[in-house]
Motif scaffolding. Structure first.
Motif, PDB file in Angstrom:
ATOM      1  N   THR A 107       0.873  -1.176   0.000  1.00 43.46           N
ATOM      2  CA  THR A 107       0.000   0.000   0.000  1.00 43.46           C
ATOM      3  C   THR A 107       0.904   1.218   0.000  1.00 43.46           C
ATOM      4  OG1 THR A 107      -0.072   0.223   2.418  1.00 43.46           O
ATOM      5  CG2 THR A 107      -1.707  -1.229   1.395  1.00 43.46           C
ATOM      6  N   ARG A 108       0.302   2.401  -0.054  1.00 46.39           N
ATOM      7  CA  ARG A 108       1.099   3.581   0.150  1.00 46.39           C
ATOM      8  C   ARG A 108       1.330   3.758   1.650  1.00 46.39           C
ATOM      9  NH1 ARG A 108      -1.537   9.245  -1.195  1.00 46.39           N
ATOM     10  NH2 ARG A 108       0.242   9.834   0.062  1.00 46.39           N
ATOM     11  N   ARG A 109       2.131   4.719   2.007  1.00 46.35           N
ATOM     12  CA  ARG A 109       2.458   4.975   3.410  1.00 46.35           C
ATOM     13  C   ARG A 109       1.192   5.079   4.264  1.00 46.35           C
ATOM     14  NH1 ARG A 109       7.077   9.393   4.856  1.00 46.35           N
ATOM     15  NH2 ARG A 109       7.107   9.193   7.136  1.00 46.35           N
ATOM     16  N   ASP A 110       1.257   4.540   5.453  1.00 48.34           N
ATOM     17  CA  ASP A 110       0.131   4.510   6.400  1.00 48.34           C
ATOM     18  C   ASP A 110      -1.011   3.624   5.908  1.00 48.34           C
ATOM     19  OD1 ASP A 110       1.421   6.241   8.173  1.00 48.34           O
ATOM     20  OD2 ASP A 110       0.565   8.016   7.223  1.00 48.34           O
ATOM     21  N   GLY A 142       4.494   3.154   8.294  1.00 49.24           N
ATOM     22  CA  GLY A 142       3.453   4.071   8.745  1.00 49.24           C
ATOM     23  C   GLY A 142       3.801   4.562  10.128  1.00 49.24           C
ATOM     24  N   GLU A 143       3.240   5.672  10.498  1.00 45.85           N
ATOM     25  CA  GLU A 143       3.533   6.239  11.808  1.00 45.85           C
ATOM     26  C   GLU A 143       2.317   7.009  12.297  1.00 45.85           C
ATOM     27  OE1 GLU A 143       6.125   6.882   9.095  1.00 45.85           O
ATOM     28  OE2 GLU A 143       4.354   7.896   8.387  1.00 45.85           O
ATOM     29  N   GLU A 144       2.158   7.017  13.617  1.00 44.44           N
ATOM     30  CA  GLU A 144       1.014   7.654  14.246  1.00 44.44           C
ATOM     31  C   GLU A 144       1.438   8.305  15.549  1.00 44.44           C
ATOM     32  OE1 GLU A 144      -2.592   4.631  13.576  1.00 44.44           O
ATOM     33  OE2 GLU A 144      -0.654   3.686  13.928  1.00 44.44           O
ATOM     34  N   ILE A 145       0.777   9.401  15.879  1.00 37.23           N
ATOM     35  CA  ILE A 145       0.869   9.972  17.220  1.00 37.23           C
ATOM     36  C   ILE A 145      -0.318   9.459  18.012  1.00 37.23           C
ATOM     37  CG2 ILE A 145       0.721  12.082  18.574  1.00 37.23           C
ATOM     38  CD1 ILE A 145       2.340  13.493  16.512  1.00 37.23           C
ATOM     39  N   ASN A 158       4.027  12.546   9.736  1.00 38.64           N
ATOM     40  CA  ASN A 158       4.915  11.934   8.740  1.00 38.64           C
ATOM     41  C   ASN A 158       6.371  12.288   9.022  1.00 38.64           C
ATOM     42  OD1 ASN A 158       3.073  10.539   6.940  1.00 38.64           O
ATOM     43  ND2 ASN A 158       2.337  12.566   6.342  1.00 38.64           N
ATOM     44  N   PRO A 159       6.992  11.654  10.011  1.00 39.03           N
ATOM     45  CA  PRO A 159       8.397  11.933  10.304  1.00 39.03           C
ATOM     46  C   PRO A 159       9.312  11.235   9.295  1.00 39.03           C
ATOM     47  CG  PRO A 159       7.630  10.169  11.697  1.00 39.03           C
ATOM     48  CD  PRO A 159       6.438  10.620  10.905  1.00 39.03           C
ATOM     49  N   ILE A 160      10.572  11.635   9.308  1.00 40.97           N
ATOM     50  CA  ILE A 160      11.577  10.956   8.498  1.00 40.97           C
ATOM     51  C   ILE A 160      12.243   9.879   9.344  1.00 40.97           C
ATOM     52  CG2 ILE A 160      13.790  11.237   7.326  1.00 40.97           C
ATOM     53  CD1 ILE A 160      12.913  13.972   6.434  1.00 40.97           C
TER      54      ILE A 160
END
Length: 882
Positions: A107-110, A142-145, A158-160
């Motif tokens: 999939t795409r990011r997240d 993927g990344e989440e707060i 969207n961090p690096i």
């Protein structure tokens, strides 16, 4: 009503009795992982083969969270953690004895699909907030707060960072490298962070955790294990600058001699986004001339009740860290800050009819901007080590002008939106060992008004305080908020506010409010208080009170649909959390609520029973039923008296198949029936998800809604000294189809298609007018026009009540048929971490059709048989990182 209250009181008393008999929560010891500083750098390629990883030990012994909480998972997982001066390194081995069945869904990011692992880091160690980093078996990241102790997961962040994954004969492996500049932490010599790892074993829909968290335990972040051994970390202040450039070409049908619609337009745009770490905890985000060209179109909708429609925010600058600014003060979508007010469509309308603010002469043409230009915006936000959550947002939108081509060939400008400044400040402070918080918010909207904007507020201010307190291991909570609003403007502007549909002070029976045409300000209040049990044992319950004073106004930079309400609500739930027989878990609830206005009138009493079951085969079912009685609506007659709405009963049922399969299906049905057959609603939902191979997925969702209502408001007319509130029998049908296609070449390159036709049709008959608005029977509330009193001519109806062959009043035929079609094709390439290239093709159109046509015929007439508008867009961004 008394029976409902008695039933609910009985359920609550049983819940207290049952809870006292339940055993106390199991005490789960905190697990600790001791990391060490690396001696040589590991290569992040998904293969855990370097000697660099040998400085630390593996940790394992994961425990199931779902479906069988507390037992060993089908396959174990193990991990290592180490660090250097700038990065945290994590290696994960996910065992699987059938690696050929591992779901490597691209999939795409997240995207969060297929087999995956989540690393959850509470670097604040505030036991409420965390950063989650996800890698799938296909290498998609993927990344989440995570906020509210695990109740809110925000994937807009969207961090690096760097990651990769590989599948082998033992399962799959994941490597991560996370810059400390993307985390927030204090300055202690040894850091102690909350830490957990979650694995999703996709084909069995099984979740397992390194740190066990019982399902009966309230809270998620607070129950994580701990990461020790981080010695002498130095804060890495973040500095990112991201310029962008956009090329856009629009094509559309040429419109006669209109010089502004000659068939095509070309635009070039550029701007800048920046992220500056003021401290390790707090970040300043800046945007200059932001572009939101690749944002997906809003879904189609028509509001027959007169109230505005809430659309979710999709623009990247406002989406990121939106949780910090969030202040939901009542229920539903009510919020002190609704970011879509910033850059909204202009207030003044331009056209050739008398309903517009600026009326064009014959042979005049106008070029009207669709949105207000955001000159710039700045956002200062973050959370400090000592528990302060802070957010400050400042934005300015420009004077917006419409260009008008006059009949003599000259061009003039007419202002359609004034220069406006928006300011939002939000803060919260944790205390009581992070189990409680108190916070506040302040917003200010100030407009630079000229004489032709006397109908707008010159200034609008809101302030609010919120709190939440939990105790008994966070099982019980008490939370609440209160707000105050104050708007200022001309007498015309404040009169418009008093008479708007959210207030309607002019109602003839609203003797508890005062309509004052000389006012130049208005002050209102609102709030919510709630108590409940959210963890421990099998019982959950909550109850509370909400109020919105008639004078409350938030819509300059917030969102508010209703005022003049006092709501009491109660809910009781019982959870079966241990799988048995054919089910995995069951959630059964009973709800009750009543609504009063500030005049003491009961406007609604509602009772509902609802249940949700997750089955052993990974299917799920939802069913509910209930009724609403004593229903009255103050706004139904748009300034007329309070109106009695027919009591109704509802039932709904939804079933969804196993989402882990290549093909899954969701079916749903909602049925509402009112007394005396005044209104009927049937809603059908059908959705399929299909992933024929790992790099391609599709979903198709259809929603058909059919409503028949004998008392749909049409208009208000004068008949001598009387007001005639005219209603009609509407047959209202709407159909929406949403198609999504996703194709991923690799984790950093994807193609997505979104398409949605929306068709709504309303046909009226059997017109009538209100005689006794609060009568118990529909036959006493309205009187039908007989065939001698009503006649149709040239799309208008004429009414001759006294039968003197002279029309007493007329109204326009309210029939409608609206068609909208929107598509988006987006190719995205993240060519280096944080820098992206977008290719966008958007195509669509909208129009009105003959209401006598079928839904499919209207779609063919307005979409298939007419040329559509197209937009081609190329957007490039480059992120400079220090």
């Amino acid at each position: 009503m008394k029976f409902y209250l008695f039933t609910l009181l009985l359920i609550v008393s049983i819940s207290f009795t049952t809870y006292s008999q339940e055993s106390t929560n199991e005490i789960i010891p905190k697990r600790v992982y001791n990391t060490k500083k690396l001696k040589e750098v590991a290569i992040i390629d998904g293969v855990i083969s370097e000697d660099a990883w040998n400085v630390v030990e593996w940790s394992s012994d994961f425990v199931q969270k779902e479906p069988n909480e507390g037992v060993a998972p089908m396959h174990q997982t193990k991990f290592k953690v180490m660090y250097d001066d700038k990065y945290l390194y994590i290696a994960i081995r996910a065992f699987d004895d059938k690696p050929e069945l591992i779901q490597q869904r691209l999939t795409r990011r997240d995207g969060f699909a297929g087999d995956r692992v989540n690393v959850i880091i509470d670097s604040y160690h505030d036991k409420r907030t965390a950063f989650a980093f996800t890698t799938t078996a296909a290498g998609v990241k993927g990344e989440e707060i995570v906020t509210q102790n695990g109740d809110n997961w925000d994937d807009s962040w969207n961090p690096i960072w760097y990651t990769d994954a590989k599948v082998d004969n033992k399962g799959y492996t994941v490597e991560m490298k996370i810059p400390f500049s993307q985390l927030r932490f204090g300055n202690a010599k040894e850091q102690i962070w909350g830490f957990n790892i979650n694995r999703t074993f996709f084909r069995k829909q099984e979740r397992s955790l390194w740190q066990r968290i019982p399902n009966s335990q309230s809270g998620f972040i607070s129950e994580a294990g701990e990461l020790h051994g981080l010695i002498d970390l130095v804060s890495q202040k973040q500095l990112e600058i991201q310029p962008f450039a956009v090329l856009q070409y629009d094509s559309y049908p040429k419109e006669g001699n209109n010089p502004f619609r000659d068939g095509s337009d070309f635009k070039l745009n550029a701007g800048l986004d920046a992220k500056i770490g003021i401290t390790n905890d707090l970040t300043l985000d800046l945007t200059i001339n932001p572009d939101f060209g690749q944002v997906e179109a809003d879904p189609g909708a028509i509001a027959l009740d007169g109230f505005q429609i809430f659309f979710k925010e999709q623009r990247p600058f406002f989406v990121e860290n939106k949780n910090i600014f969030n202040f939901e003060f009542a229920d539903g979508s009510d919020n002190i800050f609704y970011s879509r007010r910033i850059g909204r469509n202009p207030h003044k309308k331009v056209g050739n009819n008398i309903e517009t603010d600026l009326i064009l002469q014959d042979d005049e043409f106008a070029d009207v901007p669709q949105n207000s230009t955001i000159l710039g915006a700045a956002k200062f936000s973050g959370k400090t080590q000592n528990g302060w959550s802070i957010g400050v947002l400042e934005s300015v939108t420009a004077n917006e002008f419409a260009k008008i081509k006059e009949t003599n060939g000259n061009t003039r400008k007419e202002i359609v939106e004034p220069l406006t400044n928006y300011f939002i400040a939000r803060a919260q402070k944790d205390f009581n060992e992070r189990n409680s918080f108190i916070g506040g918010i302040f917003t200010a909207t100030n407009r630079n008004l000229e004489d032709n904007f006397s109908d707008l507020h010159k200034a609008a201010y809101t302030g609010g305080v919120d709190f939440r307190h939990t105790w008994h291991n966070r099982d019980f909570y008490l939370e609440g908020n209160t707000i105050l609003s104050h708007v200022k403007g001309s007498e015309e502007a404040i009169l418009d506010t008093q008479t708007s549909i959210a207030r309607l002070f002019q109602r003839p029976d609203a003797d508890y409010v005062d309509l004052d045409p000389t006012r130049t300000s208005l002050t209102g209040s609102g709030g919510r208080v709630e108590f409940g049990k959210q963890g421990g044992g099998n019982w959950r319950y909550n109850g509370g009170f909400i109020w919105r004073s008639p004078e409350l106004e938030l819509n300059d930079v917030g969102f508010l649909r209703h005022t003049d309400e006092m709501i009491q609500f109660t809910q009781v739930r019982y959870l079966w959390q241990i799988p048995k027989g054919i089910y995995r878990d069951i959630d059964l609830s009973a709800e009750q609520s009543t609504i009063y206005d500030f005049g003491g009138n009961l406007n609604k009493s509602r009772f509902a029973l609802e249940g949700r079951v997750n089955w052993k085969n990974n299917w799920s079912s939802n069913i509910g039923m209930g009724s609403s009685t004593q229903m009255h609506r103050n706004s139904f007659l748009r300034g007329g008296p309070r109106f009695k709405v027919a009591d109704d009963k509802f039932i709904y049922a939804f079933v969804e198949t196993d989402k882990s399969k290549k093909f899954s299906l969701k079916l749903g049905y909602v049925r509402i029936r009112s007394e005396e057959n005044v209104s009927d609603t049937d809603k059908y939902e059908f959705k399929i998800n299909y992933q024929p191979f790992n790099s391609f997925s599709m979903s198709l969702e259809n929603v058909l809604e059919k409503t028949s209502d004998k008392s749909q408001y049409v208009t208000t007319k004068d008949f001598g000294n009387l007001k005639r509130y005219i209603l009609g029998n509407i047959e209202n049908d709407s159909w929406t189809t949403t198609l999504r296609l996703n194709y991923s070449l690799n984790p950093n390159m994807s193609i997505q298609f979104y398409g949605q036709p929306y068709i709504a049709r309303g046909r009226y008959s059997d017109f009538n007018y209100v005689t006794n608005s609060t009568a118990s029977s529909i036959n006493d509330r309205v009187r039908m026009y007989n065939e001698n009193e009503i006649s149709e001519n040239n799309d208008h109806f004429s009414i001759d009540e006294n039968l003197d062959a002279i029309a007493d009043y007329t109204f326009k035929n309210p029939d409608f048929s609206y068609v909208q079609f929107r598509t988006n094709l987006v190719a995205r390439w993240e060519y280096i971490p944080g820098s992206e290239l977008f290719f966008v093709w958007a195509r669509g159109g909208a129009g009105s059709d003959d209401a006598r046509n079928s839904l499919s015929r209207s779609f063919r007439n307005q979409i298939l048989d007419k040329p559509l508008e197209s937009t081609f867009l190329i957007k490039a961004t480059y992120r400079f990182v220090r």
